[in-house]
Design a protein around this motif. Structure first.
Motif: not given
Length: 358
Positions: A23-29
């Motif tokens: 669920a970590d949005p930072d990977i997409g960022a």
């Protein structure tokens, strides 16, 4: 038998760690912030971090449409003249260090920065050198792991690298939404099945009193689980402190098979893969030599039988997280069955002699 090792505690934290990564949005960022026009990624890492990169490199390459190479720091620095290709500006060097202090990885980081190559640090530790020196950083978010042999940090590295590859593939247009979702569902499913796998492997260990016959250890894999074989070899060597060896199942017949005796322990990893049939043949052959042959089977095409532990089949990701949990259980249970702490001191001072960490 008591499960006293701190490693059991860290393994019990894996599900929460992996759900958090999913669920970590930072990977997409991080994926979106990488330089445009990339043609290749070089992963540079020691030990378990290296093994995780080997296990995930092919999936990342196919998902992201990139050439992916994996090096130890020494090989990258001194034995890989063509690693950066003709145009280093189209290469990303990703350096993995769970603690953020691996001296070899940091030495490689300094060299590629001198050359002006884009860098990505993959680490768990904020404010560590690997978190602050690269151009960008991907955090594992697995938390402290005060153990010689890493478990939850290794699983977190596997998942973080695959998720980065999926995000890169979507951003670059090399991976369709439906395929990305199918891979993501497999990963999510495996996280929920980790406890089931641990229960099955523990039951087998208890029935066989795994560890009492450990003299030498071999682990054979293929595809993504060639990397798991590397990790299984390292884990048993770290925890049981015995001679261990790994190989690709296709290479086992080129000499290594000659060293197997009735006292050898051999673990084979069988997934949904073109080499599943060869793995099956090898397992049946080895059972005629040693009573200590175990097949971890996630191919989904065979019934359960003695010394065949069935794992849920996930063909797109070759059940990578589940095989990993299985070998983690073996690596902790075996030495404990012998009465040893898997995390005991065994020449720990050598890391200070060679300055493994800064």
């Amino acid at each position: 038998m008591k499960h006293d090792s701190i490693m059991w505690t860290y393994m019990a934290q894996e599900e929460a760690v992996l759900r958090r990564l999913l669920a970590d949005p930072d990977i997409g960022a991080v994926a979106a912030a990488l330089p445009p026009g990339l043609e290749s990624i070089c992963f540079v890492a020691h030990g378990s971090s290296y093994n995780a990169a080997v296990a995930t490199a092919d999936l990342i390459a196919r998902a992201a449409g990139l050439r992916v190479q994996v090096f130890t720091p020494a090989n990258f620095l001194y034995n890989s003249a063509g690693a950066l290709g003709r145009d280093p500006k189209k290469v990303l060097v990703a350096l993995i260090s769970q603690t953020g202090t691996s001296s070899g990885a940091l030495e490689a980081l300094a060299e590629v920065q001198r050359l002006g190559v884009a860098t990505l640090g993959v680490t768990d530790t904020e404010q560590s050198p690997m978190a602050v020196r690269p151009d960008r950083v991907l955090f594992l978010r697995c938390g402290e792991e005060d153990s010689n042999a890493k478990t939850k940090g290794y699983s977190a590295t596997l998942l973080a690298l695959i998720l980065l590859g999926l995000r890169l593939g979507r951003a670059r247009g090399s991976l369709g939404e439906a395929e990305a979702q199918n891979i993501f569902r497999e990963l999510s499913g495996q996280v929920e099945e980790l406890a089931l796998v641990q229960e099955r492997v523990l039951r087998w260990c208890e029935d066989r009193r795994f560890g009492t016959a450990l003299r030498d250890f071999y682990i054979l894999g293929s595809g993504m689980n060639f990397g798991t074989a590397l990790e299984g070899q390292l884990k048993l060597m770290e925890t049981a402190c015995i001679p261990t060896m790994f190989n690709d199942i296709g290479e086992f017949s080129h000499g290594m098979h000659r060293s197997i005796t009735e006292r050898s322990t051999v673990v084979l990893l069988r997934a949904s893969h073109p080499l599943a049939t060869l793995t099956e043949k090898t397992f049946r052959y080895l059972r005629g030599i040693t009573q200590n042959a175990l097949l971890l089977d996630a191919a989904g095409d065979m019934p359960e039988e003695p010394d065949r532990i069935l794992l849920p089949a996930h063909p797109l990701t070759q059940s990578l997280l589940l095989f990993t949990r299985a070998i983690q259980v073996l690596s902790v249970y075996g030495p404990e069955e012998q009465g040893f702490d898997p995390n005991r001191d065994a020449h720990n001072d050598f890391t200070q002699v060679v300055h493994t960490r800064v």
